[in-house]
Motif scaffolding. Structure first.
Motif, PDB file in Angstrom:
ATOM      1  N   ILE A 195      -7.319   0.882   0.192  1.00  0.00           N
ATOM      2  CA  ILE A 195      -7.849   1.956   1.047  1.00  0.00           C
ATOM      3  C   ILE A 195      -7.810   1.535   2.510  1.00  0.00           C
ATOM      4  O   ILE A 195      -7.383   2.296   3.392  1.00  0.00           O
ATOM      5  N   TYR A 196      -8.238   0.299   2.776  1.00  0.00           N
ATOM      6  CA  TYR A 196      -8.217  -0.207   4.156  1.00  0.00           C
ATOM      7  C   TYR A 196      -6.783  -0.349   4.662  1.00  0.00           C
ATOM      8  O   TYR A 196      -6.510  -0.112   5.844  1.00  0.00           O
ATOM      9  N   LEU A 197      -5.858  -0.727   3.773  1.00  0.00           N
ATOM     10  CA  LEU A 197      -4.458  -0.847   4.158  1.00  0.00           C
ATOM     11  C   LEU A 197      -3.904   0.500   4.645  1.00  0.00           C
ATOM     12  O   LEU A 197      -3.277   0.578   5.707  1.00  0.00           O
ATOM     13  N   THR A 198      -4.130   1.550   3.865  1.00  0.00           N
ATOM     14  CA  THR A 198      -3.618   2.868   4.245  1.00  0.00           C
ATOM     15  C   THR A 198      -4.176   3.309   5.584  1.00  0.00           C
ATOM     16  O   THR A 198      -3.453   3.827   6.444  1.00  0.00           O
ATOM     17  N   PHE A 199      -5.452   3.075   5.783  1.00  0.00           N
ATOM     18  CA  PHE A 199      -6.126   3.532   7.000  1.00  0.00           C
ATOM     19  C   PHE A 199      -5.691   2.723   8.217  1.00  0.00           C
ATOM     20  O   PHE A 199      -5.225   3.273   9.227  1.00  0.00           O
ATOM     21  N   LEU A 200      -5.793   1.402   8.137  1.00  0.00           N
ATOM     22  CA  LEU A 200      -5.576   0.553   9.314  1.00  0.00           C
ATOM     23  C   LEU A 200      -4.097   0.276   9.590  1.00  0.00           C
ATOM     24  O   LEU A 200      -3.696   0.209  10.761  1.00  0.00           O
ATOM     25  N   GLU A 201      -3.275   0.101   8.554  1.00  0.00           N
ATOM     26  CA  GLU A 201      -1.858  -0.160   8.801  1.00  0.00           C
ATOM     27  C   GLU A 201      -1.178   1.061   9.409  1.00  0.00           C
ATOM     28  O   GLU A 201      -0.327   0.937  10.287  1.00  0.00           O
ATOM     29  N   SER A 202      -1.546   2.253   8.934  1.00  0.00           N
ATOM     30  CA  SER A 202      -0.952   3.456   9.519  1.00  0.00           C
ATOM     31  C   SER A 202      -1.377   3.603  10.977  1.00  0.00           C
ATOM     32  O   SER A 202      -0.580   4.004  11.832  1.00  0.00           O
ATOM     33  N   ARG A 204      -2.178   1.100  12.968  1.00  0.00           N
ATOM     34  CA  ARG A 204      -1.451   0.038  13.680  1.00  0.00           C
ATOM     35  C   ARG A 204      -0.024   0.494  14.024  1.00  0.00           C
ATOM     36  O   ARG A 204       0.478   0.242  15.124  1.00  0.00           O
ATOM     37  N   ASP A 205       0.609   1.198  13.084  1.00  0.00           N
ATOM     38  CA  ASP A 205       1.984   1.649  13.297  1.00  0.00           C
ATOM     39  C   ASP A 205       2.111   2.646  14.440  1.00  0.00           C
ATOM     40  O   ASP A 205       3.197   2.803  15.008  1.00  0.00           O
ATOM     41  N   THR A 206       1.038   3.347  14.771  1.00  0.00           N
ATOM     42  CA  THR A 206       1.097   4.331  15.862  1.00  0.00           C
ATOM     43  C   THR A 206       1.054   3.681  17.238  1.00  0.00           C
ATOM     44  O   THR A 206       1.290   4.349  18.248  1.00  0.00           O
ATOM     45  N   GLY A 207       0.705   2.388  17.305  1.00  0.00           N
ATOM     46  CA  GLY A 207       0.547   1.718  18.589  1.00  0.00           C
ATOM     47  C   GLY A 207      -0.852   1.817  19.156  1.00  0.00           C
ATOM     48  O   GLY A 207      -1.119   1.324  20.256  1.00  0.00           O
ATOM     49  N   TYR A 339      -4.925   9.076   6.885  1.00  0.00           N
ATOM     50  CA  TYR A 339      -4.031   8.106   7.505  1.00  0.00           C
ATOM     51  C   TYR A 339      -3.498   8.710   8.801  1.00  0.00           C
ATOM     52  O   TYR A 339      -3.711   9.891   9.094  1.00  0.00           O
ATOM     53  N   PHE A 340      -2.788   7.896   9.583  1.00  0.00           N
ATOM     54  CA  PHE A 340      -2.390   8.282  10.934  1.00  0.00           C
ATOM     55  C   PHE A 340      -0.868   8.302  11.071  1.00  0.00           C
ATOM     56  O   PHE A 340      -0.167   7.458  10.514  1.00  0.00           O
ATOM     57  N   GLN A 561       3.032  -1.779   3.024  1.00  0.00           N
ATOM     58  CA  GLN A 561       1.902  -2.236   3.841  1.00  0.00           C
ATOM     59  C   GLN A 561       1.358  -3.566   3.334  1.00  0.00           C
ATOM     60  O   GLN A 561       1.024  -4.454   4.124  1.00  0.00           O
ATOM     61  N   MET A 562       1.274  -3.708   2.014  1.00  0.00           N
ATOM     62  CA  MET A 562       0.806  -4.978   1.455  1.00  0.00           C
ATOM     63  C   MET A 562       1.787  -6.098   1.779  1.00  0.00           C
ATOM     64  O   MET A 562       1.387  -7.231   2.090  1.00  0.00           O
ATOM     65  N   ALA A 563       3.086  -5.799   1.726  1.00  0.00           N
ATOM     66  CA  ALA A 563       4.098  -6.814   2.065  1.00  0.00           C
ATOM     67  C   ALA A 563       3.973  -7.230   3.528  1.00  0.00           C
ATOM     68  O   ALA A 563       4.072  -8.423   3.864  1.00  0.00           O
ATOM     69  N   ASP A 564       3.752  -6.250   4.405  1.00  0.00           N
ATOM     70  CA  ASP A 564       3.575  -6.564   5.830  1.00  0.00           C
ATOM     71  C   ASP A 564       2.359  -7.452   6.037  1.00  0.00           C
ATOM     72  O   ASP A 564       2.405  -8.424   6.806  1.00  0.00           O
ATOM     73  N   TRP A 565       1.269  -7.131   5.360  1.00  0.00           N
ATOM     74  CA  TRP A 565       0.042  -7.914   5.520  1.00  0.00           C
ATOM     75  C   TRP A 565       0.251  -9.329   4.969  1.00  0.00           C
ATOM     76  O   TRP A 565      -0.167 -10.310   5.584  1.00  0.00           O
TER      77      TRP A 565
END
Length: 576
Positions: A195-202, A204-207, A339-340, A561-565
């Motif tokens: 859940i945190y991955l979907t929220f925060l990684e998306s 992060r991707d927006t800048g 998500y963003f 997202q998990m792979a990126d983390w």
């Protein structure tokens, strides 16, 4: 003050619905600084209840009047609900008041002379708040909802002294606020890492590089890998200098709750916000002036009854909002199903950007040396600005057609108070944005709704949110200079929940795109994104899990997202 509703690509100015609404708090149509409505009360006479409104129709103190209107005898609203309705009309005060003098006080005197028990919403100097609050911030005749800390205060029965005697004790578990940046607030307790991955990684991707403030479980109860992941977003010296990382700065509050099951027994968790709970350690009373300098403030018990965490979160949001400068943008959003796709504030007008971009002045920074132990609860909001509300799809359902929304409203306020707007669109309480001053004022109003209605059903916060909007409870209040209401699919936050009757792709809401930017969804290599009705990418996608195809895309995206983390975590470990 203006109210507008965005739809069909343009705004529309709405006037006052009734003369009584227009005359409240100095009147939306009256000149700034005029005296205002000073009292709204409930009178019992001949076995019936009447609503007494003492107001100043011309706004100049020349024609103060007290008007009475019979309350519908068929209404299911009882006296408590009627007083809650009156509270919103009056701007949030509920204690008896002495007759005031001049301006808004004239209305107060009119009702008091009729022998009525008035709301403390005027007094010397004009509408809104008590005498001290009027002097502190109501020169323009605007209403002020009470500080949520007021009930915990150590003062006497006067609202201003009680609020002044209250402090906010709650401090971040880790991370630190940056007052001069924008921020996103969310309740995120009890979730798995995905859940945190979907929220925060998306995000992060927006800048986006502003703050994100989250309420989570205590560290010992966090799911596997969550604490390490969240700590990776906290600001440190290297990130401050731009050497590595990037993305949002996360501030974490591990809130201590005392929760109860349906039998009233204490239970160990919030059940992801479903249980009724009390907040521990939020409020306190400042140290005695004669005490030793290092003596800490005295914690105060939660003054409110156990309520759903979904309702109590607005007190947390209010305390967090005090950490930011008045011109910063704040967004309140659900974390589990959002998500963003773009910076969430990219579509919102940013006035005076150069002036307040990095305003970390000591007087605006609640984390400076003078606030190490506590933060004094302000009597009135410190600034003002726009408040943005976001609707659900009006073609699919209205407040009255939704049994849930209808029941939340009727339970809190009674049918008679809400029947006039049951045909209106649903405004989502899980998605709100605005300038800091507007958000703080809105959050005061939300907490005040619980205090007056004592509605403890899960979901009543949605009822509070819609009632405040449609009853005029957000009109002419200090801190809110304008209310912009966005139709579904025409604002920064796209609420998708009511579109489940037909696939989003068939509606033209989920579309394929040519590029392969990180922020897009993907199934079998096809890049897709959620768009507003005008075809522009939706900055924030809310309630994505209601659509089967989009939900599958989000789940597939989590693998990347998990792979990126995992890669970032490995690089960090090597450096250490």
């Amino acid at each position: 003050r203006r109210r507008r509703r965005h739809g069909e690509g343009k705004g529309r100015i709405d006037g006052a619905a009734t003369r009584d609404e227009a005359s409240q708090g100095g009147g939306r149509n009256n000149a700034p600084g005029a005296g205002g409505a000073a009292a709204v009360a409930v009178e019992h006479r001949d076995g019936k209840m009447r609503r007494i409104i003492a107001d100043d129709y011309d706004g100049n103190g020349n024609e103060n009047k007290a008007s009475a209107s019979l309350i519908d005898p068929n209404s299911v609203r009882d006296e408590k609900q009627e007083r809650a309705h009156a509270l919103v009309k009056a701007g949030g005060k509920k204690r008896p008041a002495e007759a005031g003098k001049g301006g808004g006080g004239g209305g107060d005197a009119a009702a008091a002379s009729a022998g009525e028990k008035t709301m403390k919403d005027g007094g010397n100097g004009g509408g809104g708040g008590g005498k001290e609050e009027a002097a502190a911030g109501n020169a323009a005749g605007r209403k002020v909802y009470p500080s949520p800390a007021e009930m915990a205060g150590g003062g006497d029965d006067d609202s201003a002294s009680a609020a002044a005697a209250s402090v906010v004790l709650l401090r971040p578990t880790f991370g630190s606020h940056r007052p001069g940046v924008d921020s996103i607030f969310a309740f995120a307790e009890g979730y798995e890492l995905k859940i945190y991955l979907t929220f925060l990684e998306s995000l992060r991707d927006t800048g986006y590089e502003g703050d994100v403030v989250l309420a989570v479980s205590s560290p010992s109860k966090l799911k596997e890998g969550v604490e390490e992941y969240l700590r990776s977003f906290t600001m440190d010296e290297e990130r401050e200098e731009g050497k590595e990382g990037g993305g949002p700065n996360v501030v974490i509050y591990a809130v201590d709750w005392t929760c109860y099951n349906n039998e009233g027994q204490v239970v160990p968790d919030t059940k992801e916000g479903a249980r009724k709970c009390k907040i521990n350690g939020l409020y306190g009373v400042p140290r005695d002036p004669n005490a030793a300098p290092d003596e800490p403030p005295r914690p105060a018990d939660d003054p409110r009854d156990p309520r759903p965490v979904a309702t109590a979160r607005y007190e947390l949001y209010w305390a967090w909002s005090l950490k930011y400068n008045p011109k910063r943008w704040i967004m309140l959003i659900d974390s589990r199903d959002a998500y963003f796709q773009e910076n969430p504030f990219s579509d919102m007008a940013k006035e005076d950007e150069d002036e307040d971009e990095d305003d970390d002045s000591p007087e605006a920074d609640p984390d400076d040396d003078d606030h190490d132990d506590e933060e004094e609860a302000p009597i009135t909001p410190r600034g003002g600005g726009e408040l943005h509300l976001f609707e659900e799809n009006a073609s699919e359902s209205t407040l009255g057609e939704s049994s849930f929304n209808r029941n939340w409203l009727v339970t809190a306020y009674g049918y008679g108070a809400v029947s006039s707007f049951l045909s209106k669109p649903i405004v989502c309480s899980g998605s709100t944005a605005g300038r800091q001053g507007a958000i703080e004022s809105y959050l005061r109003a939300m907490v005040a709704q619980f205090d007056e209605t004592e509605c403890k059903a899960k979901g009543c916060d949605q009822g509070f949110h819609n009632y405040l909007h449609y009853s005029g409870g957000l009109d002419n209040i200090r801190g809110v200079d304008a209310v912009t209401v966005h139709e579904q699919g025409r604002g920064a936050i796209n609420n998708l929940g009511l579109l489940r009757t037909k696939p989003l792709r068939a509606r033209g809401v989920l579309v394929d795109v040519d590029d392969d930017a990180k922020g897009r969804m993907t199934t079998t290599g096809t890049m897709s994104e959620v768009v507003n009705w005008d075809g522009r990418r939706s900055p924030v996608v809310h309630q994505f899990d209601r659509d089967d195809e989009l939900n599958k895309m989000v789940k597939q995206r989590r693998k990347r997202q998990m792979a990126d983390w995992t890669e970032r975590k490995g690089l960090t470990a090597k450096k250490k």
